[in-house]
Scaffold this active site. Structure first.
Site, PDB file in Angstrom:
ATOM      1  N   ASP A 183      -8.222  11.663  -6.741  1.00 26.89           N
ATOM      2  CA  ASP A 183      -7.845  10.398  -7.368  1.00 26.89           C
ATOM      3  C   ASP A 183      -8.815  10.076  -8.507  1.00 26.89           C
ATOM      4  O   ASP A 183      -9.993   9.832  -8.270  1.00 26.89           O
ATOM      5  CB  ASP A 183      -7.868   9.286  -6.310  1.00 26.89           C
ATOM      6  CG  ASP A 183      -7.192   8.021  -6.777  1.00 26.89           C
ATOM      7  OD1 ASP A 183      -6.835   7.931  -7.967  1.00 26.89           O
ATOM      8  OD2 ASP A 183      -7.015   7.109  -5.950  1.00 26.89           O
ATOM      9  N   HIS A 185      -8.289   7.420 -10.220  1.00 22.40           N
ATOM     10  CA  HIS A 185      -8.366   5.971  -9.986  1.00 22.40           C
ATOM     11  C   HIS A 185      -8.295   5.155 -11.273  1.00 22.40           C
ATOM     12  O   HIS A 185      -8.696   3.984 -11.288  1.00 22.40           O
ATOM     13  CB  HIS A 185      -9.656   5.632  -9.225  1.00 22.40           C
ATOM     14  CG  HIS A 185      -9.520   4.530  -8.220  1.00 22.40           C
ATOM     15  ND1 HIS A 185      -9.985   3.261  -8.431  1.00 22.40           N
ATOM     16  CD2 HIS A 185      -8.946   4.509  -6.991  1.00 22.40           C
ATOM     17  CE1 HIS A 185      -9.722   2.506  -7.374  1.00 22.40           C
ATOM     18  NE2 HIS A 185      -9.086   3.244  -6.487  1.00 22.40           N
ATOM     19  N   HIS A 285       2.321   5.224  -2.287  1.00 22.11           N
ATOM     20  CA  HIS A 285       0.957   4.697  -2.203  1.00 22.11           C
ATOM     21  C   HIS A 285       0.889   3.714  -1.041  1.00 22.11           C
ATOM     22  O   HIS A 285       1.739   2.851  -0.902  1.00 22.11           O
ATOM     23  CB  HIS A 285       0.649   3.984  -3.522  1.00 22.11           C
ATOM     24  CG  HIS A 285      -0.720   3.393  -3.621  1.00 22.11           C
ATOM     25  ND1 HIS A 285      -0.960   2.036  -3.536  1.00 22.11           N
ATOM     26  CD2 HIS A 285      -1.925   3.968  -3.841  1.00 22.11           C
ATOM     27  CE1 HIS A 285      -2.248   1.800  -3.700  1.00 22.11           C
ATOM     28  NE2 HIS A 285      -2.860   2.960  -3.877  1.00 22.11           N
TER      29      HIS A 285
END
Length: 382
Positions: A183, A185, A285
């Site tokens: 990730d 992010h 998610h």
């Protein structure tokens, strides 16, 4: 049957639960929340209740359209998260009314179970090799980790090397064939994302996630030219209209809508079907609570392109409460050999421990994500 009331509960670690009540005694639960903005979403739910009280809860598609289309200003994380939690609760009511899991009401399941992955490493990833080995020893076949700390638009090769070393440690610890999700992010800007994607390719990640912020999705084309690693994104996209350009551009391999942020079950099922038409995989998610996860699994059950599911058990954000604390039958989320079975109970398929919810709501929370700064004092992406 009529809706008689909506009740919200701000519960730790960072969640917001919603209960919708009806005059026939059937109740539905949803999870309308934006991490760090629970009270803001709670206010949006309260505003939407003006329309919902007195309505037939079974008219889900119409209610969704009224909540979305009757507002002159629409979309965005707060409003779509409020709609999402309400939508989940309405589906929960409908499933209980017909005594069937939500998936059965959407055409029935096309799978019996789905692979899940475990988070490791925290916000500032460390000791990831040992953590990954522990996850594999617990039966997981895939893990996800934050790849980096904060990065400037142009940063040092030292930080690139440190990220590569962490991923290399994970690959060495788990062997060649365990999936590694990395990730970014949204912490990484395009120049560094290109470098990282190229350097990480040797370790054959399962995907790189949010290599750039959603508002910079046009950069995915250039990043994709630097790597064969599958690119995943979508947790900060909130409707089928947000995903439309992303899918038509053809630079994403995996979409990750959040069932508590992107309009709930009704909208995310449509987003999943859009993605399937573009040969794009689905991996919802879900670093949230049990209601959000149950909603994800109902969509996963009916979506051919779903391949893996995020879940929050033991995630570093879950301090004070964890995924299983608010449900009666914890076995519904039992992970066996890295998979979780589709939920068979009516509605969302879970039974909420309302007494526990009310108890923890007294404690409440004001969770906020950290504010990071670069060495020069400028604000960094978290």
């Amino acid at each position: 049957m009529k809706i008689t009331g909506l009740k919200t509960y701000v519960v730790p670690p960072r969640w917001l639960f919603l209960k919708i009540e009806t005059d026939e005694g059937i109740e539905g639960w949803g999870e309308p929340v934006i991490e760090g903005r629970a009270h803001t979403v709670e206010a949006a739910v309260e505003e939407l209740s003006d329309y919902l009280v007195g309505q037939d809860p079974l008219r889900i598609e119409d209610h969704w359209n009224v909540m979305y289309r009757s507002g002159f200003y629409r979309g965005g994380p707060i409003l779509m998260s409020a709609i999402a939690g309400i939508d989940q609760a309405l589906w929960d009511i409908k499933g209980k009314y017909y005594n069937a899991p939500v998936a059965d009401l959407m055409g029935g399941a096309c799978r019996d179970s789905i692979k899940v992955y475990s988070w490791i490493g925290g916000d500032r990833p460390s000791d990831v090799g040992a953590a990954a080995k522990d996850a594999v020893d617990r039966g997981f076949h895939a893990i996800k980790m934050n790849g980096t700390e904060e990065l400037q638009y142009i940063d040092s090769h030292k930080k690139i090397d440190e990220t590569v070393e962490r991923v290399a440690a994970v690959r060495e610890a788990v062997g060649d064939y365990v999936g590694i999700g990395i990730d970014f992010h949204g912490r990484v800007h395009k120049p560094m994302a290109k470098m990282l994607a190229k350097e990480l390719e040797a370790y054959r990640p399962m995907f790189i996630e949010e290599p750039v912020l959603a508002e910079n999705n046009e950069a995915l084309k250039e990043i994709a030219q630097h790597t064969s690693i599958p690119i995943a994104t979508g947790e900060r996209m909130y409707s089928r209209w947000d995903f439309k350009q992303l899918l038509s551009d053809g630079q994403v391999d995996i979409i990750q809508p959040d069932l508590s942020h992107a309009g709930g079950i009704t909208e995310c099922k449509k987003i999943a079907s859009m993605a399937e038409a573009y040969d794009v995989a689905l991996a919802p998610h879900c670093p949230l609570g049990p209601i959000a996860l149950a909603a994800c699994l109902q969509v996963d059950a009916t979506s051919h392109n779903a391949f893996i599911q995020e879940q929050s058990l033991g995630i570093h954000y879950n301090k004070g409460s964890d995924l299983l604390d608010y449900i009666h039958d914890k076995s519904v989320f039992e992970y066996k050999d890295g998979y979780v079975s589709m939920l068979k109970g009516p509605g969302l398929g879970i039974s909420i421990n309302e007494e526990k919810v009310k108890e923890k709501a007294e404690e409440s929370h004001r969770w906020r994500n950290p504010v990071w700064r670069h060495r020069d004092g400028s604000v960094a992406e978290w």
